[in-house]
Design a protein around this motif. Structure first.
Motif, PDB file in Angstrom:
ATOM      1  N   ASP A  71      -0.877   7.657 -12.752  1.00 16.52           N
ATOM      2  CA  ASP A  71       0.068   8.378 -11.938  1.00 16.52           C
ATOM      3  C   ASP A  71      -0.591   8.703 -10.455  1.00 16.52           C
ATOM      4  O   ASP A  71       0.084   8.578  -9.460  1.00 16.52           O
ATOM      5  CB  ASP A  71       0.086   9.779 -12.579  1.00 16.52           C
ATOM      6  N   LEU A  72      -1.935   8.647 -10.248  1.00 13.64           N
ATOM      7  CA  LEU A  72      -2.576   8.892  -9.003  1.00 13.64           C
ATOM      8  C   LEU A  72      -2.367   7.575  -8.258  1.00 13.64           C
ATOM      9  O   LEU A  72      -2.347   7.684  -6.976  1.00 13.64           O
ATOM     10  CB  LEU A  72      -3.988   9.452  -9.338  1.00 13.64           C
ATOM     11  N   ALA A  73      -2.600   6.508  -8.888  1.00 13.19           N
ATOM     12  CA  ALA A  73      -2.807   5.486  -8.188  1.00 13.19           C
ATOM     13  C   ALA A  73      -1.597   5.036  -7.405  1.00 13.19           C
ATOM     14  O   ALA A  73      -1.743   4.438  -6.489  1.00 13.19           O
ATOM     15  CB  ALA A  73      -3.039   4.181  -9.172  1.00 13.19           C
ATOM     16  N   LYS A  74      -0.180   5.621  -7.927  1.00 16.73           N
ATOM     17  CA  LYS A  74       0.787   5.215  -7.134  1.00 16.73           C
ATOM     18  C   LYS A  74       1.155   6.158  -6.041  1.00 16.73           C
ATOM     19  O   LYS A  74       1.799   6.070  -5.196  1.00 16.73           O
ATOM     20  CB  LYS A  74       1.939   5.736  -8.080  1.00 16.73           C
ATOM     21  N   GLU A  75       0.096   7.458  -5.750  1.00 16.50           N
ATOM     22  CA  GLU A  75       0.215   8.175  -4.666  1.00 16.50           C
ATOM     23  C   GLU A  75      -0.844   7.983  -3.701  1.00 16.50           C
ATOM     24  O   GLU A  75      -0.700   8.576  -2.569  1.00 16.50           O
ATOM     25  CB  GLU A  75       0.133   9.549  -5.326  1.00 16.50           C
ATOM     26  N   MET A 112       0.802  -1.170  -0.107  1.00 14.39           N
ATOM     27  CA  MET A 112      -0.027   0.000  -0.054  1.00 14.39           C
ATOM     28  C   MET A 112       0.958   1.288   0.189  1.00 14.39           C
ATOM     29  O   MET A 112       1.823   1.243   0.750  1.00 14.39           O
ATOM     30  CB  MET A 112      -0.967   0.093   1.273  1.00 14.39           C
ATOM     31  N   THR A 113       0.610   2.203  -0.869  1.00 11.01           N
ATOM     32  CA  THR A 113       1.468   3.412  -1.145  1.00 11.01           C
ATOM     33  C   THR A 113       0.361   4.521  -0.054  1.00 11.01           C
ATOM     34  O   THR A 113      -0.733   4.394   0.170  1.00 11.01           O
ATOM     35  CB  THR A 113       1.155   4.224  -2.370  1.00 11.01           C
ATOM     36  N   THR A 114       1.508   5.437   0.444  1.00 15.05           N
ATOM     37  CA  THR A 114       0.673   6.458   1.279  1.00 15.05           C
ATOM     38  C   THR A 114       0.919   7.693   0.643  1.00 15.05           C
ATOM     39  O   THR A 114       1.714   7.968  -0.214  1.00 15.05           O
ATOM     40  CB  THR A 114       1.271   6.370   2.504  1.00 15.05           C
ATOM     41  N   GLU A 115      -0.110   8.636   0.677  1.00 16.85           N
ATOM     42  CA  GLU A 115      -0.247  10.020   0.144  1.00 16.85           C
ATOM     43  C   GLU A 115       0.697  10.666   0.796  1.00 16.85           C
ATOM     44  O   GLU A 115       0.991  10.831   2.044  1.00 16.85           O
ATOM     45  CB  GLU A 115      -1.559  10.452   0.276  1.00 16.85           C
ATOM     46  N   ARG A 116       1.605  11.606   0.175  1.00 14.94           N
ATOM     47  CA  ARG A 116       2.776  12.161   0.705  1.00 14.94           C
ATOM     48  C   ARG A 116       2.271  13.682   0.743  1.00 14.94           C
ATOM     49  O   ARG A 116       1.950  14.205  -0.347  1.00 14.94           O
ATOM     50  CB  ARG A 116       4.065  12.054   0.003  1.00 14.94           C
ATOM     51  N   PRO A 117       2.024  14.372   1.770  1.00 15.22           N
ATOM     52  CA  PRO A 117       1.646  15.746   1.771  1.00 15.22           C
ATOM     53  C   PRO A 117       2.364  16.777   1.056  1.00 15.22           C
ATOM     54  O   PRO A 117       3.715  16.606   1.172  1.00 15.22           O
ATOM     55  CB  PRO A 117       1.600  16.271   3.446  1.00 15.22           C
ATOM     56  N   GLY A 118       1.756  17.507   0.335  1.00 13.16           N
ATOM     57  CA  GLY A 118       2.730  18.680  -0.521  1.00 13.16           C
ATOM     58  C   GLY A 118       2.810  18.317  -1.800  1.00 13.16           C
ATOM     59  O   GLY A 118       3.389  18.870  -2.568  1.00 13.16           O
ATOM     60  N   LYS A 119       2.578  17.100  -2.178  1.00 12.63           N
ATOM     61  CA  LYS A 119       2.604  16.624  -3.656  1.00 12.63           C
ATOM     62  C   LYS A 119       1.717  17.392  -4.537  1.00 12.63           C
ATOM     63  O   LYS A 119       0.629  17.712  -4.251  1.00 12.63           O
ATOM     64  CB  LYS A 119       2.619  15.209  -3.652  1.00 12.63           C
ATOM     65  N   THR A 120       2.440  17.762  -5.734  1.00 11.09           N
ATOM     66  CA  THR A 120       1.588  18.607  -6.838  1.00 11.09           C
ATOM     67  C   THR A 120       1.462  17.686  -7.973  1.00 11.09           C
ATOM     68  O   THR A 120       2.091  16.888  -8.171  1.00 11.09           O
ATOM     69  CB  THR A 120       2.249  19.941  -7.159  1.00 11.09           C
ATOM     70  N   ALA A 121       0.683  18.252  -8.819  1.00 17.01           N
ATOM     71  CA  ALA A 121       0.465  17.562 -10.352  1.00 17.01           C
ATOM     72  C   ALA A 121       1.625  17.241 -10.781  1.00 17.01           C
ATOM     73  O   ALA A 121       2.094  16.449 -11.392  1.00 17.01           O
ATOM     74  CB  ALA A 121      -0.627  18.444 -10.966  1.00 17.01           C
ATOM     75  N   ARG A 122       2.714  18.528 -10.768  1.00 13.37           N
ATOM     76  CA  ARG A 122       4.014  18.290 -11.217  1.00 13.37           C
ATOM     77  C   ARG A 122       4.579  17.239 -10.920  1.00 13.37           C
ATOM     78  O   ARG A 122       5.343  16.601 -11.516  1.00 13.37           O
ATOM     79  CB  ARG A 122       4.841  19.575 -11.093  1.00 13.37           C
ATOM     80  N   ASP A 123       4.877  16.915  -9.638  1.00 10.83           N
ATOM     81  CA  ASP A 123       5.281  15.703  -9.013  1.00 10.83           C
ATOM     82  C   ASP A 123       4.988  14.456  -9.522  1.00 10.83           C
ATOM     83  O   ASP A 123       5.684  13.433  -9.654  1.00 10.83           O
ATOM     84  CB  ASP A 123       5.258  15.662  -7.508  1.00 10.83           C
ATOM     85  N   VAL A 124       3.716  14.244  -9.963  1.00 11.49           N
ATOM     86  CA  VAL A 124       3.021  13.105 -10.434  1.00 11.49           C
ATOM     87  C   VAL A 124       2.812  12.965 -11.848  1.00 11.49           C
ATOM     88  O   VAL A 124       2.552  11.659 -12.438  1.00 11.49           O
ATOM     89  CB  VAL A 124       1.855  12.601  -9.573  1.00 11.49           C
ATOM     90  N   MET A 125       2.761  13.767 -12.599  1.00 14.19           N
ATOM     91  CA  MET A 125       2.488  13.746 -13.996  1.00 14.19           C
ATOM     92  C   MET A 125       3.513  13.062 -14.808  1.00 14.19           C
ATOM     93  O   MET A 125       4.762  13.001 -14.547  1.00 14.19           O
ATOM     94  CB  MET A 125       2.183  15.384 -14.748  1.00 14.19           C
ATOM     95  N   HIS A 126       3.426  12.746 -16.099  1.00 13.37           N
ATOM     96  CA  HIS A 126       4.132  12.368 -17.135  1.00 13.37           C
ATOM     97  C   HIS A 126       4.794  13.661 -17.907  1.00 13.37           C
ATOM     98  O   HIS A 126       3.888  14.223 -18.168  1.00 13.37           O
ATOM     99  CB  HIS A 126       3.432  11.503 -18.073  1.00 13.37           C
ATOM    100  N   GLN A 127       5.867  14.041 -17.680  1.00 10.98           N
ATOM    101  CA  GLN A 127       6.326  15.265 -18.521  1.00 10.98           C
ATOM    102  C   GLN A 127       6.505  15.287 -19.929  1.00 10.98           C
ATOM    103  O   GLN A 127       6.515  14.092 -20.440  1.00 10.98           O
ATOM    104  CB  GLN A 127       7.804  15.613 -17.672  1.00 10.98           C
ATOM    105  N   GLY A 128       6.574  16.445 -20.468  1.00 11.36           N
ATOM    106  CA  GLY A 128       6.768  16.466 -21.985  1.00 11.36           C
ATOM    107  C   GLY A 128       5.729  15.870 -22.908  1.00 11.36           C
ATOM    108  O   GLY A 128       5.762  15.250 -23.823  1.00 11.36           O
ATOM    109  N   ALA A 129       4.502  16.245 -22.528  1.00  9.13           N
ATOM    110  CA  ALA A 129       3.207  15.835 -23.215  1.00  9.13           C
ATOM    111  C   ALA A 129       3.428  16.282 -24.662  1.00  9.13           C
ATOM    112  O   ALA A 129       3.715  17.563 -24.959  1.00  9.13           O
ATOM    113  CB  ALA A 129       1.990  16.367 -22.467  1.00  9.13           C
ATOM    114  N   GLU A 130       3.314  15.428 -25.918  1.00  7.13           N
ATOM    115  CA  GLU A 130       3.208  16.093 -26.993  1.00  7.13           C
ATOM    116  C   GLU A 130       1.819  16.179 -27.450  1.00  7.13           C
ATOM    117  O   GLU A 130       0.919  15.554 -27.228  1.00  7.13           O
ATOM    118  CB  GLU A 130       3.695  14.793 -28.017  1.00  7.13           C
TER     119      GLU A 130
END
Length: 144
Positions: free
Chosen positions: A123-127, A1-19
Motif C-alpha cells: 500500500d505504501l509502495a504505491k504512494e 514513478m509515483t509521487t507522494e501526495r501531501p495530506g494522505k493518511t493511513a485511511r487513504d492507503v489502507m485495505h479497508q475492512g480487515a477481518e
C-alpha cells in the motif's frame, strides 16, 4: 514513478475492512482465513472486539508447525504479538516511520478504538517516490 501526495493518511492507503481472527480461534482457523482472504497476516481481536495483536503465516509455520504444536489446539491469542498500530488519521509518512521503527510489513489501522483496515508495504509502495520506497524496503528487511 509515483509521487507522494501531501495530506494522505493511513485511511487513504489502507485495505479497508480487515477481518479479525478471534483470540480463542485455532491456528488452523487462522490459516484457513488467510488462505480464503489471500492475505499473509490477520489482526487478532478479543472477545471485547479490541485488537490484541497480529499473526502472520510465518508465525504459524515457525512458532507452531516447526515447534511440533497442534494447529487445532494452539490459539491465535497464544501467538499474539506486535501490538503496533496507527490511527486512521496518521499521515502516510508517520505510518512509514512506525513500520520502519518496528520493522514490520503490515500494520492495523484503528479508528474510534476499532480496527478499520490494514496497511501494508505494498500500500505504501504505491504512494512513495522510488527513493523513499528503496529506503523503506532496506530498513524493513535489514533486520529480517
Amino acid at each position: 514513478m509515483t509521487t507522494e501526495r501531501p495530506g494522505k493518511t493511513a485511511r487513504d492507503v489502507m485495505h479497508q475492512g480487515a477481518e479479525c481472527v478471534g483470540e480463542h480461534d485455532s491456528l488452523r482457523t487462522a490459516a484457513e482465513m488467510m488462505r480464503d482472504l489471500s492475505v499473509g497476516a490477520l489482526p487478532i481481536c478479543g472477545d471485547d472486539d479490541r485488537l490484541k495483536g497480529i499473526i502472520t503465516d510465518r508465525d504459524i509455520v515457525i512458532k507452531c508447525c516447526a515447534e511440533g504444536k497442534d494447529l487445532n489446539e494452539t490459539t491465535a491469542g497464544e501467538l499474539a504479538r506486535g501490538l503496533v498500530w496507527v490511527d486512521a488519521q496518521t499521515s502516510v509518512e508517520d505510518a512509514l516511520v512506525t513500520m520502519e521503527e518496528h520493522q514490520i510489513k503490515r500494520m492495523p489501522v484503528i479508528e474510534n478504538h476499532r480496527i478499520v483496515g490494514m496497511i501494508s508495504e505494498a500500500d505504501l509502495a504505491k504512494e512513495l517516490p522510488d527513493s523513499k520506497l528503496a529506503e523503506f524496503v532496506h530498513r524493513i528487511y535489514a533486520g529480517a
